[in-house]
Design an enzyme around this catalytic site. Structure first.
Site, PDB file in Angstrom:
ATOM      1  N   GLU A  90       0.840  -1.198   0.000  1.00 44.36           N
ATOM      2  CA  GLU A  90       0.000   0.000   0.000  1.00 44.36           C
ATOM      3  C   GLU A  90       0.880   1.257   0.000  1.00 44.36           C
ATOM      4  O   GLU A  90       2.021   1.227   0.430  1.00 44.36           O
ATOM      5  CB  GLU A  90      -0.956   0.037   1.207  1.00 44.36           C
TER       6      GLU A  90
ATOM      7  N   GLU B 166       4.172  -1.502   2.557  1.00 47.58           N
ATOM      8  CA  GLU B 166       4.449  -1.550   1.117  1.00 47.58           C
ATOM      9  C   GLU B 166       4.825  -2.950   0.624  1.00 47.58           C
ATOM     10  O   GLU B 166       5.451  -3.105  -0.415  1.00 47.58           O
ATOM     11  CB  GLU B 166       5.566  -0.561   0.744  1.00 47.58           C
TER      12      GLU B 166
END
Length: 336
Positions: free
Chosen positions: A170, A313
């Site tokens: 993300e 991430e």
């Protein structure tokens, strides 16, 4: 939103793996929790364990209206800068994904920027970032459902290409503030126990961040335990998209490695919408953010890596799938 049926785990396949490990000579195979992870993988897929994982990181991007209050160590423009980094392969997340031999799918679910000049980004923008949730709901129900649908579509896209493991990434400045609000709202926990330092903010920004969450909860009064209400009122499009990825993958018996505090908030929402999808989640690492442990307890997930990592991430998942592949290799070779 359409009704989605999520199949039950294949308990016979799980038991077969446990028995396979039990028959191996010790200590040649004595992998502890990794043995159960392989068994869970077999139960999820419902068939023969793969020789090799074909992994896809689905990196969902969305901006947050509350970023304007300075809740992050970085300005909102960094969302676009980081997406550029993913496209060039120069971000830490993409370096680790290459190490894990995983492919990266970057999706714009709701950034505040025009990314049409980046043709490799999947352009699925629901809105130009969420609304400021201190002034009202972050999004409408229609927008929340559209965000979930984006994730389901991305899961289908990857699975149709033969990927047998998805993992979450993300990007969106301000997303840990939204995550803290999600956890407080869904679990009924005081923001003092959910608001962490996110990107590494100082005490001054921490005070602002905590107040933003307090104000957002007071303004919107999300219903405790109601995942859709919580998503609409204090969630983000990155959260909605990742929740959709988890739901969509579970529907098709594909495991999802959940990575980091923001993706775990998305997993919590997916669980609230479809409790059965929890059976298709694996947890990559334990985040240093204070709300992470609380969510993992509810989801009954055990992290594979505990390295004090703050970054999400998909970075922790890239490490964890290397460990999962090693455990699969042991089983596939020694069980014969």
């Amino acid at each position: 939103m359409e009704e989605i049926k999520i199949p039950a785990l294949d308990v016979q396949s799980m038991q077969a793996v446990r028995e396979g490990f039990a028959k191996m000579d010790k200590p040649a195979a004595n992998l502890g929790k990794l043995e159960e992870m392989v068994a869970q993988f077999a139960g999820m897929t419902g068939g023969k364990l793969p020789e090799k994982l074909k992994s896809a990181m689905v990196l969902m991007c969305g901006d947050h209206g509350i970023a304007k209050y300075g809740v992050s160590a970085y300005p909102q423009e960094v969302t676009r800068q980081m997406i550029n980094g993913y496209m060039r392969g120069t971000a830490g997340a993409t370096v680790l994904a290459r190490h894990a031999q995983a492919d990266v799918f970057v999706c714009d679910a709701g950034t505040a920027f025009d990314l049409s000049d980046l043709p490799k980004v999947y352009q699925k923008k629901v809105a130009w970032g969420t609304n400021d949730f201190t002034q009202g709901p972050a999004m409408t129900r229609e927008q929340a459902e559209a965000g979930l649908k984006v994730g389901i579509e991305m899961a289908d896209l990857c699975i149709d290409q033969g990927y047998n493991l998805l993992y979450t990434g993300e990007m969106g400045i301000g997303n840990t503030t939204s995550t803290s609000a999600i956890v407080s709202a869904y679990l009924g926990v005081d923001p003092l126990l959910t608001v962490g330092r996110g990107s590494g903010i100082n005490d001054e920004r921490m005070k602002i961040k905590r107040q933003v969450v307090i104000d957002g909860l007071a303004k919107n009064k999300p219903v405790q335990g109601d995942a859709m209400d919580v998503l609409c009122k204090v969630g983000g499009y990155d959260h909605a998209g990742l929740a959709g990825v988890i739901i969509g993958a579970a529907r098709r018996r594909v495991p999802v490695m959940v990575d980091g505090v923001n993706a775990t908030a998305a997993a919590l929402l997916a669980y609230g919408l479809y409790p059965e999808c929890r059976d298709y989640m694996l947890c990559s690492h334990l985040s240093s953010d204070i709300s992470h442990k609380k969510m993992l307890e509810i989801l009954q997930l055990l992290p594979i890596v505990d390295a004090g990592m703050r970054l999400g991430e998909g970075t922790g998942a890239s490490l964890a799938i290397v460990i999962l592949q090693a455990a699969l290799d042991v089983y596939n070779h020694l069980s014969r």
